[in-house]
Design a protein around this motif. Structure first.
Motif, PDB file in Angstrom:
ATOM      1  N   SER A 105     -16.921 -18.721 -15.612  1.00 53.36           N
ATOM      2  CA  SER A 105     -15.532 -18.565 -15.192  1.00 53.36           C
ATOM      3  C   SER A 105     -15.176 -19.778 -14.339  1.00 53.36           C
ATOM      4  CB  SER A 105     -15.348 -17.269 -14.401  1.00 53.36           C
ATOM      5  OG  SER A 105     -16.151 -17.288 -13.241  1.00 53.36           O
ATOM      6  N   LYS A 106     -14.036 -19.731 -13.685  1.00 50.41           N
ATOM      7  CA  LYS A 106     -13.573 -20.884 -12.916  1.00 50.41           C
ATOM      8  C   LYS A 106     -14.583 -21.316 -11.859  1.00 50.41           C
ATOM      9  CE  LYS A 106      -8.698 -19.707 -13.521  1.00 50.41           C
ATOM     10  NZ  LYS A 106      -7.448 -19.250 -12.847  1.00 50.41           N
ATOM     11  N   LYS A 389     -13.877 -14.176 -21.525  1.00 50.36           N
ATOM     12  CA  LYS A 389     -12.897 -14.657 -20.551  1.00 50.36           C
ATOM     13  C   LYS A 389     -11.546 -13.999 -20.815  1.00 50.36           C
ATOM     14  CE  LYS A 389     -14.883 -19.315 -20.197  1.00 50.36           C
ATOM     15  NZ  LYS A 389     -14.623 -20.752 -20.436  1.00 50.36           N
ATOM     16  N   SER A 392      -5.819 -15.781 -20.872  1.00 54.25           N
ATOM     17  CA  SER A 392      -5.228 -16.979 -20.252  1.00 54.25           C
ATOM     18  C   SER A 392      -6.269 -18.082 -20.081  1.00 54.25           C
ATOM     19  CB  SER A 392      -4.608 -16.630 -18.898  1.00 54.25           C
ATOM     20  OG  SER A 392      -5.576 -16.075 -18.032  1.00 54.25           O
ATOM     21  N   GLU A 393      -7.509 -17.714 -19.750  1.00 56.26           N
ATOM     22  CA  GLU A 393      -8.567 -18.717 -19.611  1.00 56.26           C
ATOM     23  C   GLU A 393      -9.040 -19.206 -20.970  1.00 56.26           C
ATOM     24  OE1 GLU A 393     -11.867 -18.181 -16.947  1.00 56.26           O
ATOM     25  OE2 GLU A 393     -10.681 -16.893 -15.634  1.00 56.26           O
ATOM     26  N   GLY A 396      -6.042 -21.539 -21.749  1.00 57.74           N
ATOM     27  CA  GLY A 396      -5.791 -22.579 -20.767  1.00 57.74           C
ATOM     28  C   GLY A 396      -4.364 -23.064 -20.739  1.00 57.74           C
TER      29      GLY A 396
END
Length: 405
Positions: A105-106, A389, A392-393, A396
């Protein structure tokens, strides 16, 4: 219901959409660069660091990627080097067979595990978890009991089994054949691992749109459509090998004047699934805000006007919102801890009615979702298992979509 699985190219990737009566209920997106898609892959990793105070190791599994490995949760590590004495804990430099169980993840590295899962259409082979379990969606208890008796002999100290929803009422011989095939596949991976170099990918999980063919509950699926010749040929080959009973559902869509995306209004539905605000039919609306730690959803009355009292109004809006929230969690693939701020309802009976309705909507989600209830701060808490994920991820492009709707 008329469910269809649509596979098409969108921007720089492949978009898979599960629809019900022309309305999207699931989106999955992956980039064309398949080397970036690591979820489910099995690698030869090398232990780079062991952190005892968190009972974890960090294992490098490609030339560029290091993953988090919980020592506490992995009771049967799969070492590829000889271990001295009785030390079965990962040590610096050990070579291990690991599978990516969660994508990065981020702020978090990918999660790795030695509890290898190999997924078929009917069963999941679980290595190191020697238990037999069934999908909660299987409701035929007579069939489940019979199946349990026949499968119990397959459970050993090394192998366990999860019976999937698609297996319900399937002939046992078909399930047995798939199970034996998965065991054979794992043993082949293990043998190859003994002769390969570090960072080798020993097993490449099917790309997302092919795994969706496997994972969707096919008894409810009316058709599989794609407008890309290459994707059609790949899907056809996959179905012929792994799911020949579903090959007739696959069809190639070809109409230069009206693209597949236009017929199903996919782009507009996709953009709506990436915006912060979701409007309800009554005039109320939701505000959905994913954060690093959790997902926050706020329910608002908006322009809704009701002739009855304020308590009845709150119950009406909240029940409508609960249906939409369950839909949006699946559509956006939101997971982890989710907090919902429904409109305040002082009456206990109204709270209980809302929770029962919300629980029914959440039960339709194929991903495990647990409704914890209402906290002392009148916030509703639930959890949803993380598999991939958030949408939205995956794409992107969240901010771009917000500006276009």
């Amino acid at each position: 219901m008329s469910k269809k699985l649509l596979i098409t190219r969108y921007q720089n990737g492949i978009l898979t959409t599960l629809t019900d009566e022309m309305e999207a209920i699931e989106f999955h997106y992956e980039e064309e660069n398949r080397e970036k898609n690591i979820l489910g892959n099995i690698y030869i990793g090398r232990v780079k660091n062991v952190v005892k105070n968190i009972d974890a190791a960090f294992i490098q599994f490609t030339k560029d990627a290091i993953g988090y490995y919980s020592i506490k949760e992995n009771k049967m590590p799969l070492f590829l080097n000889l271990k001295q004495g009785k030390n079965l804990l990962p040590c610096l430099g050990d070579l291990m067979l690991v599978q990516v169980s969660k994508e990065n993840s981020k702020t978090k590295a990918p999660t790795l595990t030695s509890h290898i899962n190999l997924t078929g259409k009917y069963v999941v082979l679980t290595v190191g978890i020697p238990y037999l379990s069934f999908s909660s969606k299987i409701t035929d208890h007579v069939w489940k009991k019979r199946c349990r008796e026949q499968l119990q002999d397959f459970i050993t100290e090394r192998y366990g089994c999860i019976v999937r929803t698609n297996a319900q009422n399937q002939e046992f011989s078909v399930i047995e054949q798939e199970w034996k095939g998965l065991v054979s596949l794992f043993e082949q991976i293990l043998r190859e691992g003994e002769h390969q170099m570090q960072y080798t990918c020993l097993y490449q999980a099917p790309v997302s749109y092919l795994s969706n063919l496997r994972d969707v509950y096919t008894k409810d699926l009316e058709g599989i459509l794609t407008d890309e010749q290459e994707l059609y040929e790949e899907a056809k080959q996959y179905l012929q090998i792994h799911q020949p009973e579903d090959i007739e559902k696959l069809s190639f869509y070809k109409d230069a004047l009206v693209p597949l995306k236009s017929i199903y209004n996919l782009e507009k539905q996709l953009m709506r699934a990436l915006t912060e605000k979701v409007y309800l039919k009554s005039g109320g609306y939701l505000v959905i805000e994913p954060t690093e730690a959790l997902v926050v959803i706020d329910v608002n009355t908006g322009k809704f006007m009701h002739k009855k009292n304020i308590e009845e109004t709150a119950l009406f809006i909240n029940k409508e919102a609960s249906k939409e929230i369950a839909k949006q969690l699946r559509l956006r693939n939101l997971s982890g801890i989710i907090i919902v701020d429904f409109i305040n309802m002082p009456k206990k009976e109204h709270q209980e009615e809302l929770m029962e309705v919300f629980r029914q909507y959440l039960s339709k989600d194929p991903i495990k979702t647990v409704l914890e209830g209402i906290s002392k701060l009148n916030l509703v808490e639930l959890t949803r298992k993380k598999v991939r994920k958030p949408l939205s991820e995956q794409m992107g492009i969240k901010k771009q979509c917000e500006n276009r709707v």
